[in-house]
Design a protein around this motif. Structure first.
Motif, PDB file in Angstrom:
ATOM      1  N   PHE A   3       9.992  -4.284  -1.670  1.00  0.00           N
ATOM      2  CA  PHE A   3       9.931  -4.336  -2.961  1.00  0.00           C
ATOM      3  C   PHE A   3       8.494  -4.768  -3.042  1.00  0.00           C
ATOM      4  O   PHE A   3       8.459  -5.530  -4.732  1.00  0.00           O
ATOM      5  CB  PHE A   3      10.533  -4.388  -3.863  1.00  0.00           C
ATOM      6  CG  PHE A   3      12.253  -3.566  -4.173  1.00  0.00           C
ATOM      7  CD1 PHE A   3      12.120  -2.371  -5.020  1.00  0.00           C
ATOM      8  CD2 PHE A   3      13.241  -3.851  -3.598  1.00  0.00           C
ATOM      9  CE1 PHE A   3      12.834  -1.692  -5.174  1.00  0.00           C
ATOM     10  CE2 PHE A   3      14.779  -2.882  -3.883  1.00  0.00           C
ATOM     11  CZ  PHE A   3      14.042  -1.841  -3.980  1.00  0.00           C
ATOM     12  N   VAL A   4       7.373  -4.967  -2.432  1.00  0.00           N
ATOM     13  CA  VAL A   4       6.448  -5.224  -3.073  1.00  0.00           C
ATOM     14  C   VAL A   4       5.188  -4.992  -2.556  1.00  0.00           C
ATOM     15  O   VAL A   4       4.821  -3.769  -1.991  1.00  0.00           O
ATOM     16  CB  VAL A   4       6.404  -6.437  -2.121  1.00  0.00           C
ATOM     17  CG1 VAL A   4       7.496  -8.486  -2.362  1.00  0.00           C
ATOM     18  CG2 VAL A   4       6.197  -6.107  -0.612  1.00  0.00           C
ATOM     19  N   GLU A  10      -1.700  -6.006  -4.312  1.00  0.00           N
ATOM     20  CA  GLU A  10      -2.028  -7.501  -4.636  1.00  0.00           C
ATOM     21  C   GLU A  10      -2.881  -8.345  -6.345  1.00  0.00           C
ATOM     22  O   GLU A  10      -2.827  -8.037  -6.497  1.00  0.00           O
ATOM     23  CB  GLU A  10      -1.609  -7.998  -4.342  1.00  0.00           C
ATOM     24  CG  GLU A  10      -0.223  -9.735  -4.696  1.00  0.00           C
ATOM     25  CD  GLU A  10       0.739  -9.129  -5.038  1.00  0.00           C
ATOM     26  OE1 GLU A  10       0.816  -9.287  -6.507  1.00  0.00           O
ATOM     27  OE2 GLU A  10       1.313  -9.283  -3.742  1.00  0.00           O
ATOM     28  N   ARG A  11      -4.122  -8.054  -4.818  1.00  0.00           N
ATOM     29  CA  ARG A  11      -5.850  -7.952  -4.907  1.00  0.00           C
ATOM     30  C   ARG A  11      -5.712  -7.812  -6.140  1.00  0.00           C
ATOM     31  O   ARG A  11      -6.623  -8.159  -6.528  1.00  0.00           O
ATOM     32  CB  ARG A  11      -6.380  -8.580  -3.593  1.00  0.00           C
ATOM     33  CG  ARG A  11      -6.439  -9.574  -3.156  1.00  0.00           C
ATOM     34  CD  ARG A  11      -7.427  -9.815  -1.914  1.00  0.00           C
ATOM     35  NE  ARG A  11      -7.143  -8.741  -1.383  1.00  0.00           N
ATOM     36  CZ  ARG A  11      -6.695  -8.367  -0.112  1.00  0.00           C
ATOM     37  NH1 ARG A  11      -6.083  -9.838  -0.108  1.00  0.00           N
ATOM     38  NH2 ARG A  11      -7.015  -7.658   0.969  1.00  0.00           N
ATOM     39  N   TYR A  12      -6.134  -6.553  -5.996  1.00  0.00           N
ATOM     40  CA  TYR A  12      -6.965  -5.643  -7.023  1.00  0.00           C
ATOM     41  C   TYR A  12      -5.716  -5.465  -8.399  1.00  0.00           C
ATOM     42  O   TYR A  12      -6.844  -5.689  -9.776  1.00  0.00           O
ATOM     43  CB  TYR A  12      -6.547  -4.048  -6.777  1.00  0.00           C
ATOM     44  CG  TYR A  12      -6.978  -2.956  -8.092  1.00  0.00           C
ATOM     45  CD1 TYR A  12      -8.954  -3.447  -7.941  1.00  0.00           C
ATOM     46  CD2 TYR A  12      -6.653  -2.602  -8.173  1.00  0.00           C
ATOM     47  CE1 TYR A  12     -10.078  -3.065  -8.577  1.00  0.00           C
ATOM     48  CE2 TYR A  12      -7.479  -1.595  -9.623  1.00  0.00           C
ATOM     49  CZ  TYR A  12      -8.519  -1.554  -9.244  1.00  0.00           C
ATOM     50  OH  TYR A  12      -9.932  -0.968 -10.453  1.00  0.00           O
ATOM     51  N   VAL A  67       0.302   4.285  -6.063  1.00  0.00           N
ATOM     52  CA  VAL A  67       0.749   2.425  -6.798  1.00  0.00           C
ATOM     53  C   VAL A  67      -0.262   1.908  -7.084  1.00  0.00           C
ATOM     54  O   VAL A  67      -0.304   1.322  -8.583  1.00  0.00           O
ATOM     55  CB  VAL A  67       1.772   1.854  -5.497  1.00  0.00           C
ATOM     56  CG1 VAL A  67       1.573   1.022  -5.945  1.00  0.00           C
ATOM     57  CG2 VAL A  67       2.678   2.791  -4.790  1.00  0.00           C
ATOM     58  N   THR A  68      -1.498   1.656  -6.328  1.00  0.00           N
ATOM     59  CA  THR A  68      -2.414   1.098  -7.270  1.00  0.00           C
ATOM     60  C   THR A  68      -2.898   0.804  -9.023  1.00  0.00           C
ATOM     61  O   THR A  68      -3.582   0.473  -9.114  1.00  0.00           O
ATOM     62  CB  THR A  68      -3.655   1.085  -6.364  1.00  0.00           C
ATOM     63  OG1 THR A  68      -3.541   0.952  -5.195  1.00  0.00           O
ATOM     64  CG2 THR A  68      -4.617   0.052  -6.368  1.00  0.00           C
ATOM     65  N   THR A  69      -3.240   2.433  -8.648  1.00  0.00           N
ATOM     66  CA  THR A  69      -3.996   3.267  -9.942  1.00  0.00           C
ATOM     67  C   THR A  69      -2.501   2.536 -10.728  1.00  0.00           C
ATOM     68  O   THR A  69      -2.567   2.529 -12.109  1.00  0.00           O
ATOM     69  CB  THR A  69      -3.906   4.518  -9.966  1.00  0.00           C
ATOM     70  OG1 THR A  69      -4.617   4.879  -8.941  1.00  0.00           O
ATOM     71  CG2 THR A  69      -4.627   4.909 -11.646  1.00  0.00           C
ATOM     72  N   GLY A  70      -0.935   3.258 -10.538  1.00  0.00           N
ATOM     73  CA  GLY A  70      -0.030   2.071 -11.512  1.00  0.00           C
ATOM     74  C   GLY A  70      -0.521   1.520 -11.734  1.00  0.00           C
ATOM     75  O   GLY A  70      -0.255   0.925 -13.466  1.00  0.00           O
TER      76      GLY A  70
END
Ligand SMILES: Cc1cc2nc3c(=O)[nH]c(=O)nc-3n(C[C@H](O)[C@H](O)[C@H](O)COP(=O)(O)OP(=O)(O)OC[C@H]3O[C@@H](n4cnc5c(N)ncnc54)[C@H](O)[C@@H]3O)c2cc1C
Length: 381
Positions: A3-4, A10-12, A67-70
């Motif tokens: 769940f990470v 994380e950085r973005y 996921v990054t977009t979300g």
């Protein structure tokens, strides 16, 4: 099960949070008062890569996963829910174009979306057809080797500002198979725009677009004649998860403000946070938002794996906007009379989020999708 976020995700997300706090949040309430999108906003979003999240790197975008977009939308929504619409539409439309256009069209269409030169709108809903989108009537009538588009699209987010639209028009007979998607410039004398006066989302320029013989050529068709409806419906599954995260992001901002207030506001000899009547509703809404967030990220993660994601995406959209509106409401009440004032953004967030209980498919329509998957297609109405 992990769940990470990955370190890159994380950085973005952290970068977008810092950018949004500094450059976006200070203007959130001003947009509500003026009812206008801030000049320069699109350029700033593009500068952070936010308009090219779903544009491949070869076409000038970030080529980010879903996921990054979300995560980017969740962070941006904490600062300004309405600033998300440009990012959301770019992510949805770039995804549809990238998945269905020819190589030549991708080269022509995608770089301007990523750079912010093209601000895009999804033009589907009509005055007589919203939920039943397969029934749209805007006509594409043959004209030479192309078409002319005539009819009305309504409730188009960014409609007042968009330079380009993914426009759905009827080229064939009734039903979904008669609908074709066109990607078209909207700054044209054959198109007029009328803004709507809305309860929320005021800086996002929702508008009605009247098409009066707008020309379209074969080079403007996305995917193929009669394939438009299927394409957009596939795209909607994923954008429904993105919208859920926008709602969760905005509601969590209100909830955190309410928690901070509950720690410092005193009544009956101490901070109101020690009163269970104040603390328990906040704890309950935090739990609902957390569950909705997980559902949305599960859908995006599944799409990133190339797996079926319609069920969690539609479950999330059926629930997250409502959960978010209720959390925003509770946060407002926690502030007492202060929450009712427009000095604070609490009432605005509730109004802004509420729009997406309707936009991109209502809770009933998203439940229809879920029910069809659970029961089987033959039980679809
Ligand atoms: C903030 C916002 C942003 C939007 N952005 C866009 C955009 O960018 N582009 C675009 O094209 N459109 C956009 N829309 C339009 C939106 O997608 C439609 O409003 C939505 O699909 C519902 O259509 P409708 O309003 O015509 O309602 P209707 O379809 O008339 O539905 C009315 C009511 O009946 C219910 N209902 C309908 N059918 C069923 C059913 N089968 N079972 C149970 N209940 C049902 C609905 O849930 C709703 O409560 C936006 C709307 C809003 C509010």
């Amino acid at each position: 099960m992990r769940f990470v976020f990955t370190p890159e995700q994380e950085r973005y997300a952290a970068r977008i949070r810092a950018f949004a706090e500094e450059r976006i949040a200070p203007y959130y309430q001003e947009g509500d008062r003026t009812g206008e999108m801030r000049p320069g906003l699109v350029g700033e979003l593009a500068g952070q890569g936010l308009l090219g999240l779903r544009v491949p790197t070869g076409h000038g975008g970030l080529g980010a996963d879903c996921v990054t977009t979300g995560a980017a939308l969740e962070e941006l929504a904490r600062a300004d829910f309405n600033a998300c619409y440009g990012v959301l539409q770019a992510a949805l439309i770039a995804d549809v174009l990238n998945g269905n256009a020819t190589d030549e069209q991708r080269r022509r269409w995608l770089p301007p979306i990523a750079s912010g030169e093209a601000l895009v709108a999804l033009c589907l809903t009509e005055p007589a057809h919203g939920s039943d989108a397969a029934a749209i009537e805007l006509r594409a009538e043959p004209d030479g080797d192309g078409w002319r588009l005539t009819g009305v699209k309504t409730s188009i987010m960014l409609g007042a500002y968009a330079t380009h639209g993914l426009v759905f028009a009827r080229t064939g007979g009734p039903g979904a198979r008669g609908v074709t998607a066109f990607y078209l410039p909207l700054d044209d004398r054959h198109l007029t725009r009328t803004r709507t006066r809305d309860a929320g989302g005021r800086a996002a320029g929702r508008a009605e677009l009247r098409f009066d013989g707008l020309p379209a050529g074969p080079e403007d068709v996305v995917g193929g004649e009669g394939l438009g409806f299927v394409q957009v419906m596939r795209g909607f599954d994923y954008s429904r998860a993105l919208i859920s995260l926008m709602c969760v992001g905005a509601a969590n901002a209100s909830l955190e403000e309410a928690l901070a207030h509950a720690r410092t506001r005193e009544a009956f000899g101490g901070p109101i946070g020690r009163l269970q009547g104040v603390a328990f509703p906040l704890a309950e809404h935090a739990a609902y938002l957390r569950a909705a967030r997980l559902l949305a990220y599960e859908a995006l993660w599944l799409k990133d794996q190339g797996r079926e994601h319609a069920v969690p995406a539609n479950m999330a959209k059926a629930w997250a906007p409502k959960a978010a509106v209720e959390a925003c409401h509770q946060a407002l009440l926690t502030f007492g009379q202060l929450g009712w004032s427009e000095e604070l953004p609490l009432a605005q967030r509730m109004r802004d989020v509420m729009g997406l209980e309707i936009g991109d498919g209502t809770a009933q329509v998203t439940r229809l999708v879920v029910a069809r998957h659970l029961l089987g297609r033959r039980y679809a109405p």
